[in-house]
Design an enzyme around this catalytic site. Structure first.
Site, PDB file in Angstrom:
ATOM      1  N   GLY A 135       1.000  -1.470   0.093  1.00  0.00           N
ATOM      2  CA  GLY A 135      -0.273   0.346   0.472  1.00  0.00           C
ATOM      3  C   GLY A 135       0.742   1.314  -0.178  1.00  0.00           C
ATOM      4  O   GLY A 135       0.579   2.317  -0.279  1.00  0.00           O
ATOM      5  N   GLU A 193      -6.182 -18.453  -2.966  1.00  0.00           N
ATOM      6  CA  GLU A 193      -6.920 -17.496  -3.814  1.00  0.00           C
ATOM      7  C   GLU A 193      -6.621 -16.073  -4.631  1.00  0.00           C
ATOM      8  O   GLU A 193      -7.754 -15.596  -4.840  1.00  0.00           O
ATOM      9  CB  GLU A 193      -7.826 -16.015  -2.162  1.00  0.00           C
ATOM     10  N   CYS A 219     -16.496   9.862  17.118  1.00  0.00           N
ATOM     11  CA  CYS A 219     -17.990   8.861  17.621  1.00  0.00           C
ATOM     12  C   CYS A 219     -18.057   8.508  18.612  1.00  0.00           C
ATOM     13  O   CYS A 219     -18.725   8.553  19.609  1.00  0.00           O
ATOM     14  CB  CYS A 219     -17.054   7.606  16.257  1.00  0.00           C
ATOM     15  N   GLN A 238     -19.785   9.882  22.425  1.00  0.00           N
ATOM     16  CA  GLN A 238     -20.996   8.555  23.142  1.00  0.00           C
ATOM     17  C   GLN A 238     -20.329   8.780  24.201  1.00  0.00           C
ATOM     18  O   GLN A 238     -21.532   9.093  26.032  1.00  0.00           O
ATOM     19  CB  GLN A 238     -21.776   7.676  22.299  1.00  0.00           C
ATOM     20  N   GLU A 292     -26.679   0.592  23.232  1.00  0.00           N
ATOM     21  CA  GLU A 292     -25.871  -0.472  23.191  1.00  0.00           C
ATOM     22  C   GLU A 292     -24.948  -1.503  23.900  1.00  0.00           C
ATOM     23  O   GLU A 292     -25.329  -1.911  23.823  1.00  0.00           O
ATOM     24  CB  GLU A 292     -24.465   0.481  21.519  1.00  0.00           C
ATOM     25  N   HIS A 307     -16.181  10.657  12.089  1.00  0.00           N
ATOM     26  CA  HIS A 307     -14.712  10.687  11.808  1.00  0.00           C
ATOM     27  C   HIS A 307     -13.633  11.905  11.452  1.00  0.00           C
ATOM     28  O   HIS A 307     -13.724  11.264  10.367  1.00  0.00           O
ATOM     29  CB  HIS A 307     -14.687   8.739  11.351  1.00  0.00           C
ATOM     30  N   GLU A 336     -10.845  11.763  11.492  1.00  0.00           N
ATOM     31  CA  GLU A 336      -9.217  11.299  10.735  1.00  0.00           C
ATOM     32  C   GLU A 336      -9.212  10.756  10.241  1.00  0.00           C
ATOM     33  O   GLU A 336      -8.337  10.693   9.050  1.00  0.00           O
ATOM     34  CB  GLU A 336      -9.180  10.030  12.202  1.00  0.00           C
TER      35      GLU A 336
END
Ligand code: GLN
EC number: 6.3.4.2
Length: 540
Positions: free
Chosen positions: A21, A153, A384, A388, A408, A510, A512
């Protein structure tokens, strides 16, 4: 700039985790810096439809694009290096390929044919590879093939590359094979044999590597390069050394020194110029010459793995460079935090970020951490789940709603200050069903957020099912926690702040995911600046 898009394939050999990457992103950066419109795509050979359902322990962070695709974390590197948004088309998995082919079969579109890996799966792979090229938006598409050659694969992908090379003709494609040249300390030597074998494995599938990028801990001598070139059947200038770097942001320059962009452009018969890396190098200079230092605690439950919070860590690098500050990020496991050790674990920090996350594990520690930094007036950024937790902490300790919680974590809570979004009710499937991607947010004037963004409306990326419960908004606001950002259509609270504190911001989105080298995210920049201010105040 070019008439037909050109395709570069990056395959990996010998070992996983060699950094395909970063190599792909660095090459794309060099091509972009020469004026080419380059993009990168990642093909992942696993059967999940996307990494959205994967545990961060398995696969690192799940990166979210503007269009709401849950993708591989490498896409984050592509965006951070190129400053160009990616989309669903930039990440394709075997699961998605098979799903399209099977759906087509069910619709009867194969007209009675037997559906097979070759040609149907490989055709679908080829189609996916060419979507970005055919969009007309890019001169060069770099396709990174996940996994290592020789894996069962990976075979259909390698076959698709072989066919595309044949379909598109000479000088329209280029295959870069990333390998490892290990150093055997007992022999005191770098060893080329693993690379020779992996190039051979690739050839068994009919693909000849054009360029070898060789990961190594020691410089490759001229002799080693000649040997690799001769036995792997590539030009000597196409043997590129990729030595370990102290930061990933050095890799474009290292690839430039080795001439990777030059060999690629020659192979593709494209004009080769000197890349303009002025801005990039100015960032590097600031990153490497900080004038001061701050320590920020990153509180989460996957902190032992660097990859789980990749975009957050990179955002701190961008924001640190912008402020000319070295940001030491101290990972703190929320599961082991409690009121009795909080002072010891957080007392020395200049700022605290409570991370995103899912599920119950470790949340009480996050709540204790928020309480400590709120009471001590230490700069705080909650992302996020982190936002909360700030809401729950405030409800419990300031509003005195002792059993306040998110549904949650506790479906029966008497005070569900964080509630399931209406649009999420009745959803049973886990994959791709959250509130995802870019949504607008209006900012309240006179808020920290408004100052930070210097805008009335912003767009940020999301990935959540739960939200601030607006039934409690008046109560929160009356006692000092303000909602300062809202979705214009639904009124969903996107940002909370405590104006009484020096810097206390929780965001449902988010930030970031949108920080890049060129555009460090303003919220991270301001958070690091607040940490620096706090640090200076402390020293006085
Ligand atoms: N679990 C929370 C939600 O779904 C937070 C998600 C997150 O932090 N990305 O709303």
């Amino acid at each position: 700039m070019t008439t037909n898009p050109k395709y570069i394939f990056v395959t990996g050999g010998v070992s996983s985790s060699l950094g395909k990457g970063i190599i792909a992103a660095s090459l794309a950066k060099l091509l972009q810096a020469q004026g080419y419109r380059a993009t990168i795509q990642k093909l992942d050979p696993y059967i999940n439809i996307d990494p959205g359902t994967l545990n961060p322990y398995e696969h690192g962070e799940c990166y979210v694009t503007d269009d709401g695709a849950e993708t591989d974390l490498d896409l984050g590197h592509y965006e951070r290096f190129l400053n160009v948004p990616t989309s669903q088309a930039n990440n394709v998995t075997t699961g998605r390929i098979y799903q399209s082919v099977i759906d087509k079969e069910r619709r009867g579109e194969f007209l009675g044919k037997t559906v097979q890996v070759i040609p149907h799966i490989t055709d679908e792979i080829k189609r996916r590879i060419q979507i970005l090229g055919n969009s007309g938006d890019y001169d060069i598409v770099i396709t990174e093939i996940g996994g290592t050659v020789g894996d069962i694969e990976s075979l259909p992908y390698i076959e698709a590359v072989r066919q595309l090379e044949w379909d598109l003709g000479e000088h329209n494609t280029c295959v870069i094979h990333l390998t490892l040249v290990p150093f055997l300390s007992a022999a005191g030597e770098l060893k080329t044999k693993p690379t020779q074998h992996s190039v051979k494995t690739l050839m068994e599938s009919g693909v000849q590597a054009d360029i070898l990028v060789c990961r190594t801990e020691h410089p490759l001598s001229d002799g080693i390069k000649t040997k690799l070139a001769r036995f792997c059947n590539v030009k000597k200038e196409a043997v590129i050394e990729s030595i370990d770097a102290s930061t990933i942001y050095d890799v474009p320059n290292l690839m430039l020194e080795e001439g990777l962009d030059k060999v690629v452009l020659n192979q593709l018969q494209l004009k080769n110029d000197v890349p303009d890396l002025k801005r990039w190098n100015a960032f590097l200079k600031r990153h490497k010459n900080p004038k001061s230092e701050v320590t920020i605690g990153l509180i989460g439950k996957y902190v032992e793995l660097q990859d789980s919070y990749k975009s957050i860590l990179e955002s701190f690098i961008h924001a640190g460079a912008e402020n000319e500050v070295k940001v030491n990020v101290e990972p703190i496991h929320s599961e082991y935090l409690s009121e009795s050790n909080i002072e010891f674990k957080l007392g020395h920090l200049d700022g605290v970020l409570v991370a995103p996350g899912f599920g119950e594990r470790g949340i009480e520690g996050k709540i204790d951490a928020v309480r400590f930094v709120r009471e001590q007036n230490i700069p705080f950024l909650g992302i996020c789940l982190g936002m909360q937790m700030a809401v729950i902490e405030y409800a419990r300790n300031v509003l005195n709603l002792k059993e306040a919680n998110s549904v949650e974590m506790d479906e029966q809570t008497p005070d569900p200050v964080i509630n399931l979004m209406e649009s999420q009710k009745g959803i049973v499937n886990k994959g791709g069903t959250m509130r995802l991607g870019t949504w607008d947010c209006n900012l309240e004037k006179d808020s920290t957020a408004y100052k930070v963004y210097n805008a009335e409306t912003i767009t940020e990326r999301h990935r959540h099912r739960f939200e601030f419960n607006n039934d409690y908004k008046a109560q929160f606001e009356a006692s000092g926690m303000k909602a300062t950002g809202f979705n214009p259509d639904t009124g969903l609270v996107e940002i909370v702040e405590i104006p009484k504190n020096d810097w206390f911001v929780g965001v449902q989105y988010h930030p970031e995911y949108k920080s890049t080298v060129k555009n460090p995210h303003p919220l991270f920049v301001a958070f690091v600046a607040a940490a620096l201010k706090y640090n200076k105040k402390k020293k006085k």
